[in-house]
Structure formats: structure tokens, C-alpha cells
Design a protein around this motif. Structure first.
Motif: not given
Lengths: 765, 172
Positions: A22-23, A25-28, A32, A247, A694-695, B90-91, B103, B106, B112, B115, B118-119, B122, B144
Motif C-alpha cells: 500500500v505504501r 501504491k499510494v506513492a505511484g 501494473y 488493479g 464517496a458522496e 504523486v511523484k 501517502q 493513506f 488503498a 491501488g 490512488s495516484p 491523491l 472526492l
């Protein structure tokens, strides 16, 4: 199952561990399948059928070769074995599935006909548009009930029934002759829905230096390399599937998607080939969840004892069987829900139509049934004038009970516990009644299998070894589709080996380099691969202990953070043990296979089994909804979900599975539908497919219970699929409660329009 | 940006053009056709793989990037229209620490799973937090709503954003 003692104080099991994937993935930082590029890479695009049923007279591909950049058009005649076969029920009935490329009779809109390979994606697309297919359009059938009639167009020569399953217990016909019984019959219907994972079907295929056909693609099943080998008429050791982080899957990447096309294109051109399906292709032509027509007949004594239940299930299989036999089997097994009923008859049919094929989707047939059994329980309670909660409570199955199939439920059944928790939570802070809106409350209690049916002889292998620096390598062929499949296996290894979590590195998802562990489906991965890792880690620990005592002597050793401490004051690190093991010629490496509980095949004639699935996960969901009388619009005000997960390996991930299941279930309940008209998809745009945002979604209260009685590692139970099954009936029951006067929408999705029509149908308004 | 304005600076050669812009602080000049989307150019020419194709119609949010600080769907943005713009993902270099904070929170909330969304998500969160408003959970949800997440059910995402919102003014 591996035997081990669960230490009373675990160090990483049961902890909210932050997932390494997850770390990244959220950092791009994660690549994939569709992000991969290779030198000289070509791009492929499918030409798909335009009619639901037609004879192909001629395919003229000359136009494609006029398009600059088009390299090759690949057709049926180019494929060594152009036909897939399998045995989806596992009972020895081989079914001809789809062809790689259809060259004779197309059976659904979107069926692949040929493939254009080009130097750019644009050229591939233009080339595909330039191919002329001449058809003779034939009559088609789109309603499974029509398809069962004598004079219906045949989808396949042997008739339109794919499979019929029977579950039979007691003697329904005899007991319903008893006078004074209350009988009701209701029919519930569900719709086509799409997985709508964010990552479209994608991958790159190439022939590597050693002549191995290699596919790096988004899949839930590495073992499809065998199907590809058969297609190419190659030995199975000449095809390799690599699966990076996926994904999202939800069952939609369980059948092959891009694999055969990448493989044949790479094989013929001998160049790397990339293919990414457009969202439109994905929405219109990839298998969907089965629409079901479920007719329930229930007989009860006036004081509230359920006497007998008959269930008739019709599932629209679409044009090819895919996994329909298994989906309709799961449906039959749980058709009567988590209730003790002595006299049961279930018939479950999958029926061919000229619709898009239907196949695996999170919940796998058991989910549709929950929409049936949890509504019929409410409706019979209403008919009897008793409380539906009380009716459920009186009939809940218990550990040791015999299920409708005849098998014994041999683990804890925490239905009362989950329901009580949900009811208590719903009772907190009662929602203030707004005079202009109707408020309703509903619950649903469900059972959902985890693991494959016992006659599949399911197994999972892993290879675990200690490195010279004390780090641990875990090799296991699981596809990680986002649920933290690899991460939880690391937790298990770290726990048993007493090493810090960050010292365990997973190598996963490669059919050539990681031992096969089976697909990520059927909520089987934690159960199967988790047990394989338990087994491997215990064996490795035994080896480590052996080296320790051989080298440093028999004494009491205590492990902490990868260091063995002795009562006499010695502290031995894993690198030291590795060195000692080398001196002893004793490899600290384990390759092991976990075998699931097995049993004989299902007796479909008697409708009985000694065992069907390894186990079930039980739970209860509850919702409070607000219905606008003028528009029929529904707002979900509160949502509570409780499951007994045996043991939560990573509670954060368990909660994530529950939240995700609930929201996917809310989409299923209220808005999602892939609409087909005479087999043509009319919701081909992402924006036309009404997935929850989300809404519109509420916060979700997840209540995780631990009975310590699952069949997975550390007695965990699977939660991937169980989390989605109760949602639609809980919402349906809440909406019915809001509507009152026994008004109820019995088909999914429960749209504002259907509710408004239901409200308008009463003169009492 | 109006077409006439844009064409003054863009060098046109045949039906192709050279478009200069910055991606994550790096100056680039892309040789593109007029119809090419920012998404296609970022992914196929520049290898900016964290920008994802999810639907191609601006409905899923997976391709969202910041264009001069504004969250935009790169699949609906013509590359020719971002001339001289600052594109961020995100980078991006992160002197303020906001990307890192997002990050981190999250990850801590497991906001995520697969994932893939996610980018893009974010990127929208970055723009949202920078506005400096304090939003309720429902307002965060509304902000969102252009991003589809099919795995998490959104609850953990709202948890993470709420926490970043609470922390951010203190840190900046």
C-alpha cells in the motif's frame, strides 16, 4: 491442516500492520500490467462480433492491411488449437468453452473474431475497424425462461441447459400435505453487474530468450499458462505467466481475458505485444455476474416453525458455460440460507442464452441467494405475524447441525453473536424521523463458503528459506489482487519464525519461479496459501531449531526478533545459524504443499454430499435507510456489518474487506446494472454504469468477531466474499420496512423508479 | 486556454506540434499530434506510469493530475492545451511535505487496496488540502466524488483525508 500451538501472545498476527504494497501504491511506485513496455513492442486489438447470433459468411481482412502500421491480422486458422475445453463442475464433464477466435457461429455481441497487431495502438484500432465481417443474422434468445422452451433457438447443439443441480433433504411433498400450514411463494430477480475494477484487462506477452511464451498480465489465476500451452500446442513448460499487483479482480480476472490474444500474437509475430482493453470492451463483452430468477416456496406452522422450503433457481449463463456450473452449485448449497429446515428441495439451473457470458464475481452465486432467502424469511414472518428476528433466531443453524446438503457444519456458527451486535449498534442513537421521509431498518444474516469444493483436491505450495543475513524469502505463486494477499502471508511467516515483519520478503505471482498456490478466488487464498505458509514456517523453524541444538546444545531457547536466547546467556542470531547450517550441510529451505480437506464428488442424483465446501463464514449486516416518498430516492443513513472471521490476521485489512464489500454490495442493491437490449449492451460507458461514489456512501461500522474456529491459518476464516453477500437483502429489507404495507421491490437494483412505482401502486397513498 | 493564444507559441510542423511543459519540475518538449490527450502523452511518451487509464471519459478519476495546481482528468485534457503548464503527480518533488503526508496517512489507514485509483485520488486530495479548508466527512466525500474506488468502500479514504486536513496547517 498443519498442527501448531497458537501462542497466547502473538506479535504480528492480529496487529494492524501497515502494508508495504500500500505504501508503494499510494506513492505511484507500482507498475501494473499495462504499465510495462518492451523494445519493439506491438499493440493488439480485437475485432468483436456485432450480432448476438449469426453465421459468419466471410471475414475480409484486406482493409486492415491498407492501414499504415498494421503488421498482422490473426484469425482462427492461425491458432494451433482454436478451442478451449474444461470441466467447470469438477465432476468429469468436459464442456467445450469458447473458441479463441470465432469463425463459424457467433453467440454473443462482443465475441472475439480476429485480432489486429500493429505498431501503434491507433493503427491497431483503425485496422480492426477496417475488417469486414459478413454475417447471416440468426434468431437469438435472451431470456433464460424463453431459452428453456421447446422451440427456442439453440445456443449450443445439445440444448440450452448447462447444468441442473439438486439438493434434497427430507420429504417436502409428504410434509406439506399436513393441514394447517401457511404457505407463501415469492420470486426474486437479480441483474447483470460488472466488476468495474479500475484497472482494465491488460498485459504484455513476448517469447523470451529460451523460447518461453511469457505473459505479464493482470490475472487472478497463474495456472492459465496450461490453457495457453494447450492452445499453442506447446508443452506446459513452455508458457509462463507473471502477475504483478493487479488493479482489482473481484472474479472478473478469474477467467482468461487478454491471455490467449497476447500469447498467439507474440507467438506468431515473435515480438512483444501489448493489449489493454478499452473500458467499453470491458463493460460490454467481458463476463458479468449471473442474473438469477429465484422462486421460493415456504411452508410454516402458524406459531412460526419452518416446515419445508422449495427453491427454484434459474441463472442466465449467457453464450458459454465459463464457470456457471460452479456458480449455480454454490447457489444451490446455500439456497436455504443459514437456517435449519428439515425438508428441502432445491433445483438450480444454468441456462444458455445469446447474452454476454456470466461467470465468477465476488459472492459467486451465494450472494444472489442471500437476496432470496433473507427476504423470504421476512415475508413469511410477516405472513405469520411474528418478529423476523425471532424467526431467524429459532432457525439459525448451529455447530454440529446437518445442512440442507446433508453435510455437518463442524465449526462455530456465530449468527446470534453477529446479529446481536448489529441490532445493538443499530439501536444506538435512533435516527430522528423526518416527516417528509420514510425511515426503515433492515438486517440480513448470511453464510458464504470459503475455499473450493472438496472434490477439487485443492492445494497450495510455497518455498520458504532463510538467507545468510537472516532475512527470509517467501516464494508463493499467489496473484495479489489488492486484498493484501502477499502481505498477510508475510505476517504469518514472521509470526512463526519470530522475525521482524520487514525481514520477510514475498516473491509472488510467477508461474515459473514461485510454487503454484492456486488462483486468488473463492475466498481461498488466505485459507489455502495461509496454511501452506504455516506449514512451511513450522518446518523451517524446526530446521532452525535443529541447527541451534546441534551446534549450541540442548537447552531452553527463547526467540525474540530473530535472535535465540538461552537460559545460560547465549544469544545466537539467524546469520550465525545460517553459517552453522552450512557447516552441517543442512539447508535452511523448505518447499511444501498444503492439501485442503478433500471429499468425494457431489451426488447430484440424490442431492446429497458428505461435504461440499471446506467451511462457511457467517455474518449479519444491518442498515437504516431513508426513502423519499415523492421520488423514491433512497439514502443509506447507517450501515453496520459484523462477521466472525475466526481470527483477524490484520484487522485493518479485514475491516477494509468489509467496507469494500459493503459499498460494492450497495451498488448492487441500489444502482448498478449493465443493461442489454436483445443482447446489445446499452451501458457501455463508465459514466452510464452507476457505481457508488464517496458522496452517496455512508460511514460503515464494522464489527469483527473472532470465534477462533476457522479452517485457515491461526483459525482464520475467509472474508473477501462473505462481506458482500448480506448487503442487498439488508437494504431490501430496510426499504420494505420504510415502505410499510407489505410493499417490497423484489428485483435488483432497487432503483428510485421501482420504489416510486411500488408506492404509486397503492391506493392508500 | 483559447486556441488562438495557444497557437502563437506552439511550433507547428505538418499536423504535428512541439509543446513545452513541465512534469514534476522537469522541463519537457513533446512532439505531438493535435488530438493527443495529456494522458496518452504522459504515459506513452514520458513514461509517467503513475497516471492511469481507467475509463477514457473523465468518469473514474484514475488519470487525474494537477495542471497548474488544479486537478484535471488527463484523459479529457488535450496535451496541446497544457503548453508551459506545470503538471504534477504523486511523484512530484515535495518541498512542502504534503505529498509525503498524504501517502503516509493513506498507508496507515489502508486507504488503498489494489491501488489503481490512488495516484489520481491523491492528486485531488493534494489540491483539496492546499485550499486549506476544514471540511466535514460528508464534505470530504462530496469533494472526492469524482474518484471511483472499487476496493476500499471510501471509509478509510475519508479517514486519511480527515487526518491530513487536521495535521496540515500545523505542519506548513
Amino acid at each position: 491442516m498443519a498442527s501448531y500451538v497458537l501462542s497466547p501472545k502473538t506479535s504480528v498476527i492480529g496487529k494492524e500492520v501497515i502494508r508495504e504494497d500500500v505504501r508503494k501504491k499510494v506513492a505511484g511506485q507500482v507498475l501494473y500490467s499495462g504499465d510495462w513496455v518492451m523494445p519493439g513492442m506491438l499493440y493488439a486489438k480485437l475485432v468483436r462480433a456485432m450480432y448476438p447470433h449469426a453465421k459468419i459468411k466471410k471475414i475480409d481482412s484486406r482493409g486492415a492491411y491498407q492501414v499504415a502500421g498494421v503488421v498482422r491480422v490473426i484469425e482462427a486458422k492461425d491458432v494451433p488449437v482454436n478451442q478451449f475445453y474444461d470441466d467447470p463442475s469438477g465432476l468429469g464433464e468436459k464442456i467445450a468453452q469458447h473458441k479463441v477466435f470465432q469463425d463459424d457461429e457467433v453467440r454473443y455481441v462482443g465475441e472475439p473474431i480476429c485480432l489486429v497487431v500493429a505498431k501503434t495502438p491507433e493503427a491497431a484500432e483503425k485496422g480492426a475497424e477496417a475488417i469486414w465481417v459478413d454475417y447471416d443474422v440468426l434468431p437469438s434468445v435472451h431470456d433464460p425462461l424463453e431459452a428453456l422452451k421447446e422451440d427456442a433457438p439453440l445456443v449450443h447443439p445439445n440444448g440450452n441447459t448447462v447444468v441442473e443441480w439438486n439438493v434434497h433433504k427430507g420429504d417436502v411433498d409428504a410434509v406439506i400435505a399436513e393441514p394447517g400450514l401457511v404457505h407463501i411463494q415469492r420470486t426474486y430477480r437479480t441483474q447483470f453487474v460488472d466488476h468495474l475494477y479500475l484497472e482494465p484487462e491488460s498485459g504484455v506477452g513476448w517469447v523470451d530468450n529460451d523460447g518461453i511464451v511469457t505473459l505479464r498480465c493482470a490475472t487472478q489465476v497463474l495456472e492459465h499458462y496450461r490453457d495457453i500451452a494447450r492452445m499453442l500446442n506447446l508443452p506446459e513448460n513452455r508458457v509462463r505467466v507473471i502477475c504483478p499487483y493487479v488493479g482489482g479482480g473481484f472474479g472478473g480476472k478469474e477467467d482468461m481475458t487478454v491471455e490467449p490474444y497476447l500469447a498467439i500474437a507474440a507467438w506468431i509475430t515473435q515480438k512483444p505485444v501489448k493489449m489493454v482493453w478499452s473500458r467499453q470492451e470491458s463493460l460490454s463483452a467481458r463476463p458479468k455476474r449471473h442474473p438469477f430468477i429465484m422462486t421460493y416456496d415456504v411452508w410454516a406452522k402458524p406459531h412460526g416453525e419452518l416446515v419445508a422450503m422449495k427453491v427454484d433457481i434459474i441463472g442466465d449463463a449467457g453464450a458459454y458455460a465459463m464457470l456457471s456450473p460452479r456458480v449455480l452449485f454454490a447457489a444451490a448449497v446455500v439456497a436455504t440460507g443459514p437456517y435449519r429446515i428439515d425438508h428441502v428441495d432445491v433445483k438450480s439451473h444454468a441456462v444458455y442464452t445469446h447474452n454476454v457470458p456470466t461467470s465468477a464475481f465476488r459472492g459467486f452465486g451465494a450472494m444472489q441467494m442471500a437476496f432470496g432467502y433473507e427476504q423470504i424469511m421476512e415475508e413469511i414472518a410477516q405472513e405469520l405475524g411474528i418478529d423476523a428476528v425471532e424467526l431467524r433466531r429459532r432457525h439459525f443453524i448451529r455447530k454440529g447441525d446437518r445442512l440442507a446438503t446433508g453435510e455437518i457444519q463442524d465449526t462455530a456458527v456465530w449468527l446470534n453473536e453477529t446479529m446481536d451486535n448489529v441490532l445493538a449498534e443499530l439501536a444506538k442513537n435512533p435516527v430522528p424521523a423526518d416527516s417528509s421521509k420514510r425511515i426503515g431498518r433492515g438486517i440480513a444474516c448470511t453464510m458464504q463458503p470459503y475455499g473450493r469444493t472438496v472434490w477439487f483436491h485443492d492445494q497450495a505450495s510455497c518455498w520458504l528459506n532463510l538467507e545468510s543475513d537472516g532475512s527470509v524469502i517467501l516464494r508463493i505463486g499467489v496473484p495479489d489482487i489488492g486484498g493484501g494477499q502477499a502481505a498477510s502471508l508475510c505476517q504469518i511467516a514472521a509470526e512463526i519464525l519470530h522475525v521482524p515483519l520487514e525481514d520477510v520478503r514475498p516473491y509472488y505471482g510467477d508461474s515459473a519461479l514461485t510454487p503454484l498456490a492456486g488462483g486468488t478466488f473463492a475466498t481461498r487464498q488466505l485459507y489455502m496459501s495461509g496454511n501452506a505458509v504455516v506449514q512451511a514456517a513450522l518446518e523451517l523453524q524446526e530446521k532452525i531449531d535443529h541447527v541451534l541444538t546441534m551446534t549450541w546444545g540442548e537447552q531452553q531457547w527463547q526467540w525474540q526478533d530473530g535472535i535465540a536466547h538461552s537460559a545460560s546467556g547465549l544469544s545466537i542470531s539467524l546469520p550465525a545459524i545460517y553459517e552453522a547450517a552450512s557447516a552441517l550441510h543442512y539447508p535452511l529451505s523448505v518447499h511444501t504443499t498444503f492439501h485442503a480437506q478433500v471429499g468425494e464428488g457431489y451426488d447430484n442424483r440424490q442431492g446429497r454430499a458428505h461435504k461440499t465446501f471446506p467451511d462457511f463464514t457467517f455474518g449479519c449486516h444491518g442498515a437504516v435507510v431513508e426513502v423519499d416518498e415523492d421520488t423514491g430516492m433512497v439514502k443509506v443513513l447507517r450501515y453496520v456489518a459484523s462477521h466472525d472471521v475466526g481470527v483477524a490476521i490484520n484487522p485493518l485489512s479485514v475491516e477494509g474487506q468489509i467496507h469494500g464489500g459493503v459499498v460494492q454490495g450497495l451498488g448492487y442493491a441500489l444502482s448498478e446494472e449493465v443493461v442489454y437490449q436483445e443482447g446489445q449492451c446499452v451501458t457501455t460507458l463508465f459514466s452510464q454504469y452507476m457505481v457508488p461514489t464517496a458522496e452517496e456512501m455512508p460511514d460503515i461500522t464494522a464489527i469483527i468477531l473472532e470465534s477462533h474456529e476457522g479452517k485457515g491459518p491461526f483459525h482464520a476464516r475467509g472474508i473477501g466474499e462473505p462481506a458482500i453477500s448480506p448487503v442487498a437483502p439488508a437494504i431490501a429489507n430496510a426499504i420494505a420496512d420504510a415502505l410499510g404495507s407489505r410493499l417490497r421491490v423484489r428485483s435488483l437494483p432497487i432503483t428510485a423508479e421501482k420504489i416510486w412505482r411500488e408506492l404509486s401502486s397503492t391506493s392508500s397513498m | 486556454m483559447a486556441d488562438s493564444e495557444m497557437n502563437e507559441d506552439v511550433q507547428v510542423g505538418g499536423d504535428m506540434m512541439h509543446v513545452p511543459f513541465r512534469v514534476n519540475d522537469e522541463q519537457v518538449v513533446c512532439h505531438i499530434a493535435g488530438h493527443e490527450t495529456l494522458l496518452a502523452v504522459l504515459r506513452d511518451q514520458l513514461g509517467v506510469t503513475e497516471v492511469k487509464y481507467g475509463c477514457g471519459e473523465g468518469a473514474c478519476g484514475a488519470c487525474v493530475v494537477l495542471v497548474d495546481g488544479k486537478a484535471m482528468a488527463s484523459c479529457l485534457t488535450l496535451c496541446a492545451s497544457v503548453e508551459n503548464a506545470d503538471i504534477m503527480t504523486v511523484k512530484a518533488p515535495d518541498p512542502s511535505g504534503l505529498w509525503a503526508l498524504l501517502q503516509d496517512r493513506f498507508a496507515a489507514h489502508e486507504a488503498a487496496q489494489c491501488g489503481f485509483c490512488s495516484p489520481g485520488l491523491l492528486a485531488s486530495c493534494f489540491a483539496l488540502i492546499q485550499r486549506g479548508e476544514k471540511l466535514t466527512r460528508q464534505q470530504i466525500r462530496e469533494a472526492l466524488s469524482g474518484h471511483i474506488c472499487r476496493c476500499t468502500g471510501y471509509h478509510h479514504i475519508v479517514d486519511a483525508v480527515e487526518e491530513v486536513m487536521a495535521l496540515w496547517p500545523v505542519m506548513s
